[in-house]
Scaffold this active site. Structure first.
Site, short mmCIF file in Angstrom:
data_model
loop_
_atom_site.label_atom_id
_atom_site.label_comp_id
_atom_site.label_asym_id
_atom_site.label_seq_id
_atom_site.Cartn_x
_atom_site.Cartn_y
_atom_site.Cartn_z
N GLU B 49 0.86 -1.20 0.00
CA GLU B 49 0.00 0.00 0.00
C GLU B 49 0.88 1.22 0.00
O GLU B 49 1.75 1.37 0.87
CB GLU B 49 -0.87 0.01 1.26
CG GLU B 49 -2.31 -0.33 0.97
CD GLU B 49 -3.18 -0.22 2.21
OE1 GLU B 49 -4.10 -1.03 2.32
OE2 GLU B 49 -2.93 0.66 3.06
N ASP B 60 -6.11 10.01 9.55
CA ASP B 60 -4.81 9.50 10.00
C ASP B 60 -4.37 10.11 11.32
O ASP B 60 -4.62 11.28 11.59
CB ASP B 60 -3.75 9.77 8.93
CG ASP B 60 -3.87 8.81 7.76
OD1 ASP B 60 -3.75 7.59 8.00
OD2 ASP B 60 -4.11 9.27 6.63
#
Lengths: 409, 276
Positions: B49, B60
């Site tokens: 990824e 995040d």
């Protein structure tokens, strides 16, 4: 006759947004999956409670007895003479407790949070006005309140930080990114993702994912409903033009929304042109930006060619935001409203003018609207009316203005 | 054509769990990314990824936020991320790459252009954090035309009805977010993971990867007991941030992947032996 809150929550005027929260190409729900269920819960709760007689009665009572609504409509005689054209009237949102229209949009959501059984509210804030308004209603309902504020803003708005703490809120300085309002919003969203079960997020403007742009507009549209009624009562006519400043756009949306079907009423949203729209030091997302995705919705925003959100500049912290509410993007593209820029300097000149001519110390945000109204009125006839939303008072800005003048307080 | 289905087919045959590490493109340093990806594939990462840096990564935690900031300071944009994939493909044609990011950089690049360029560069799938299936319309058509997979997230808060909608639109694999929170949040409790995963399987035959909060071999094995793939991001990004040069970054990445790979394989061997 329907009570003010009943009028507030009925939507006879426009069909927007659609069921998915879209205003044409704008709005929508651009968030991480974790939040989708909470937004659905909020949509359902809002649909239910806004039709509930007990909720409406409580909200009505709060608006009149706690906020002190309706706010007056005031004819600014000397400002009108100065502009030399159309009559200028001011909608006095600056007289609200906590100093601005922001309280309209915290009383309602806090009540909603309370009815939904949420014990904790969170908010983001730039200059601290929405944070103070959130802390105020949380204190009153006995809820825990956490406010996220960019570390840079915590530094430059020390008094508001202390006000929030006096009211029992926890203030978290946000150290990521540009350490300002947009980063505070990111951090509040992160908190919400983590604490979705017990937490209600009170977004401070008409941005964010659906249903926030609609809900915040509805709560603030008490401004426009009152103003419309007051205009008819005082002048037996509707205004020819509405003028309001636009950062995220909540005070402007609150004023504009009830007038959207009145085709003869022009609408002007005034963005912060900072050092000038042709420089990179401004916050004029509608005048100088382009459509993109930020903070949960598709809207006009300021970014670079790589799609990174750019930092903004305005003398007024409340307009210092790189996005804007999606309904404004829609009003711009449909041509129903016009968006213009006022520079820092023009806003400061208007700030001083209103102090001297009317004895009103306006917020620097609202000074942008006043500055444009003076220009606009000058081009109009004396029998016409320009209605300005004086969204906030300038106590919080006295220090900033003094510093700019080279005066140490 | 996405390489992802073939990878999961092969893993299924051998009874192994996919290991999917995440790194932010351009962190630490633009030159480090391709060697780090190659080293991780060599150490047994099955799918990679690659994060597209964004100024406002709202899902995040602080570690990946800082990684984005570092990458943006190096001027990394989506074109450069695609260039990294092209460079990776010169030496590795087999390991699938999933680009993970936020919508605005993609909108600015253009959906059609991105689908075309990503396919040409050798990307296999996209995961756009702030693009739920409800809003995915235009991009979805472009990705399908370019035969790229579209990975969607499912969260602990996702209702069963939504799981069905997401499962219908997803391809490649489904990414189950193991906790309510941002990436890198405190250690999640995986003891209750079997129930939502099994519930999700009722809607889909796609492999299910699990991420958020997995930091080491022990937590990876715990997740692997119920998932087809384990995604690890924050703890790897955190360790990589210590690297002072490319060589160090490669060494850190390899040392990070190897023991997790070994532990996952040991566990799958035990499982195979027990069932055989």
């Amino acid at each position: 006759m329907a009570t003010p809150a009943e009028q507030l929550f009925s939507h006879p005027l426009t069909d927007f947004p659609d069921a998915q929260g879209h205003f044409g190409d704008f709005g929508g729900t651009y968030v991480a999956e974790t939040l989708m269920a909470s937004l659905e819960e909020l949509r359902t709760a809002y649909e239910r409670w806004r039709q509930d007689p007990e909720f409406i009665a409580r909200f009505d009572a709060d608006l009149s007895r706690y906020v002190g609504r309706p706010s007056p409509l005031y004819f600014a005689r000397r400002l009108t003479e100065h502009a030399g054209g159309a009559r200028i009237v001011l909608k006095r949102e600056d007289l609200n407790p906590t100093g601005a229209h922001k309280i309209n949009n915290t009383v309602g959501p806090a009540l909603l949070a309370h009815h939904m059984g949420k014990k904790r509210v969170i908010a983001e804030t730039g200059a601290g006005q929405h944070g103070v308004a959130s802390a105020t209603v949380a204190a009153r309902l006995g809820m825990e309140c956490v406010v996220y504020m960019g570390a840079v803003d915590v530094q430059r708005q020390a008094i508001n930080v202390y006000r929030m703490r006096l009211l029992g809120a926890e203030v978290h300085a946000v150290d990521s990114g540009s350490k300002t309002l947009k980063d505070a919003l990111n951090e509040a969203l992160r908190d919400w993702v983590t604490n979705v079960d017990n937490t209600f997020y009170i977004i401070g403007t008409v941005a964010g994912p659906h249903p926030y742009p609609m809900m915040v507009r509805d709560f603030n549209s008490v401004i426009g409903r009152e103003a419309r009624r007051q205009m008819i009562a005082d002048y037996d006519t509707l205004p020819d033009a509405l003028v309001a400043c636009v950062g995220g756009g909540s005070n402007a949306m609150g004023l504009f929304y009830p007038f959207i079907p009145d085709e003869g009423v022009a609408m002007y949203g005034v963005e912060a042109a900072g050092d000038g729209i042709d420089t990179d030091q401004h916050a004029a997302s509608l005048c100088a930006g382009r459509p993109g995705v930020l903070h949960g919705c598709r809207t006009y925003l300021l970014d670079d060619d790589g799609g990174q959100i750019t930092e903004t500049h305005s003398v007024s912290a409340g307009l210092d935001y790189p996005g804007v509410g999606p309904e404004h993007s829609w009003l711009k593209d449909t041509g129903r409203a016009q968006y213009v820029g006022i520079s820092d300097k023009e806003a400061l000149d208007a700030f001083h003018l209103l102090c001297r001519l009317e004895g009103i110390v306006p917020a620097l945000e609202s000074s942008h609207a006043v500055a444009y109204a003076i220009k606009l009125a000058a081009t109009m006839r004396p029998d016409q009316t320009v209605l300005v939303n004086l969204s906030g008072r300038g106590d919080k800005d006295v220090h900033t203005v003094a510093t700019l003048e080279g005066i140490e307080l | 054509m996405s390489r992802i289905p073939a990878v999961f087919d092969a893993l299924k045959q051998s009874g192994r769990t996919a290991l999917i590490p995440y790194v932010t493109a351009g962190d630490p340093g633009v030159e480090a990314t391709v060697p780090v990806l190659l080293a991780m594939a060599e150490q047994g990462a099955d799918i990679l990824e690659l994060g597209i840096p964004f100024s406002d990564p709202m899902a995040d935690g602080p570690v990946i936020q800082k990684a984005c900031e570092r990458a943006l300071e190096c001027g990394v944009d989506l074109s450069q991320v695609l260039a990294m994939v092209r460079e990776f493909r010169e030496q590795n044609q087999d390991t699938p790459i999933v680009l993970m990011g936020y919508m605005n950089p993609i909108e600015r690049y253009g959906a059609q252009r991105l689908a075309k360029d990503a396919q040409a560069a050798g990307v296999d799938a996209l995961l756009i954090v702030d693009l739920p299936p409800e809003e995915a319309g235009v991009l979805r058509q472009e990705l399908a035309a370019a035969e790229l997979d579209e990975i969607f997230l499912v969260a602990p808060t996702t209702t069963d009805a939504r799981c069905a909608v997401i499962a219908e639109k997803a391809s490649g694999f489904i990414y189950y977010v193991a906790l309510k929170g941002v990436t890198g949040a405190g250690h999640a409790d995986y003891s209750g993971l079997a129930e939502p995963i099994n519930q999700l399987r009722r809607h889909t035959d796609l492999p299910i990867g699990v991420g958020f909060g997995i930091s080491d071999a022990a937590s990876a094995c715990e997740v692997a007991a119920v998932a087809d793939a384990v995604v690890i991001g924050t703890s790897l990004v955190d360790q990589l941030s210590q690297a002072s040069d490319k060589a160090q970054a490669v060494a850190i990445a390899a040392q990070f992947i190897a023991p997790i790979r070994a532990a996952l394989d040991e566990q799958s061997q035990l499982k195979t032996a027990a069932s055989g």
